[in-house]
Design a protein around this motif. Structure first.
Motif, PDB file in Angstrom:
ATOM      1  N   TRP A   7       0.850  -1.198   0.000  1.00  0.00           N
ATOM      2  CA  TRP A   7       0.000   0.000   0.000  1.00  0.00           C
ATOM      3  C   TRP A   7       0.875   1.234   0.000  1.00  0.00           C
ATOM      4  CZ3 TRP A   7      -5.474   0.106   0.509  1.00  0.00           C
ATOM      5  CH2 TRP A   7      -6.061  -1.151   0.552  1.00  0.00           C
ATOM      6  N   LYS A  39      -4.077   3.704   2.627  1.00  0.00           N
ATOM      7  CA  LYS A  39      -4.363   3.622   4.058  1.00  0.00           C
ATOM      8  C   LYS A  39      -3.763   4.865   4.716  1.00  0.00           C
ATOM      9  CE  LYS A  39      -4.601  -1.386   4.342  1.00  0.00           C
ATOM     10  NZ  LYS A  39      -4.116  -2.592   5.026  1.00  0.00           N
ATOM     11  N   GLU A  97     -11.131  -3.234   3.114  1.00  0.00           N
ATOM     12  CA  GLU A  97     -10.173  -2.832   4.149  1.00  0.00           C
ATOM     13  C   GLU A  97     -10.792  -1.681   4.939  1.00  0.00           C
ATOM     14  OE1 GLU A  97      -7.010  -4.010   4.711  1.00  0.00           O
ATOM     15  OE2 GLU A  97      -7.005  -5.453   3.067  1.00  0.00           O
ATOM     16  N   ARG A  98     -11.114  -1.927   6.170  1.00  0.00           N
ATOM     17  CA  ARG A  98     -11.828  -0.936   6.985  1.00  0.00           C
ATOM     18  C   ARG A  98     -11.061   0.381   7.158  1.00  0.00           C
ATOM     19  NH1 ARG A  98     -14.448  -1.719  12.929  1.00  0.00           N
ATOM     20  NH2 ARG A  98     -14.392   0.506  13.160  1.00  0.00           N
ATOM     21  N   ALA A 100      -8.998   1.762   4.995  1.00  0.00           N
ATOM     22  CA  ALA A 100      -8.500   2.204   3.691  1.00  0.00           C
ATOM     23  C   ALA A 100      -9.554   2.987   2.916  1.00  0.00           C
ATOM     24  CB  ALA A 100      -8.067   0.992   2.866  1.00  0.00           C
TER      25      ALA A 100
END
Length: 114
Positions: A7, A39, A97-98, A100
């Protein structure tokens, strides 16, 4: 994009060629999407240092750079010149992805006669 990419990352998908007259991509409008994923950014380790940029801001910055790089620019691929236009851009929390965010730029590339 490989499985488990580092990322942040960008990927392209959803390509579609819409012919204009006879011929393949040399006389087509090609649409595609550029996805940006990010992120939060931290000064060091996420567990021990403060956040310096939220996921939303980080992804928004990357998505804006993608739009700037593509909108109203011309690129040549295999001898065919395409004029690009970003038709829309959006930013949302990523579903997988919580922590992100996910940016999407919808692009149309119009093949130019050479």
């Amino acid at each position: 994009v490989t499985e488990g990419p580092a990322w942040p990352f960008i990927r392209l998908d959803g390509t579609q060629a819409i012919p204009r007259g006879r011929g393949c991509t040399t006389r087509s409008d090609v649409t595609f999407m550029v996805h940006s994923f990010a992120k939060p950014r931290y000064e060091g380790s996420p567990t021990t240092t403060p956040m310096i940029e939220t996921a939303r801001d980080h992804c928004g910055r990357i998505n804006s750079a993608v739009v700037e790089a593509l909108h109203n620019h011309r690129y040549t691929v295999e001898g065919v010149t395409y004029k690009l236009a970003v038709r829309s851009s959006r930013l949302m929390q990523d579903g997988a992805e919580r922590d992100a965010y996910h940016g999407i730029a919808n692009v149309i590339a119009q093949a130019q006669r050479g």
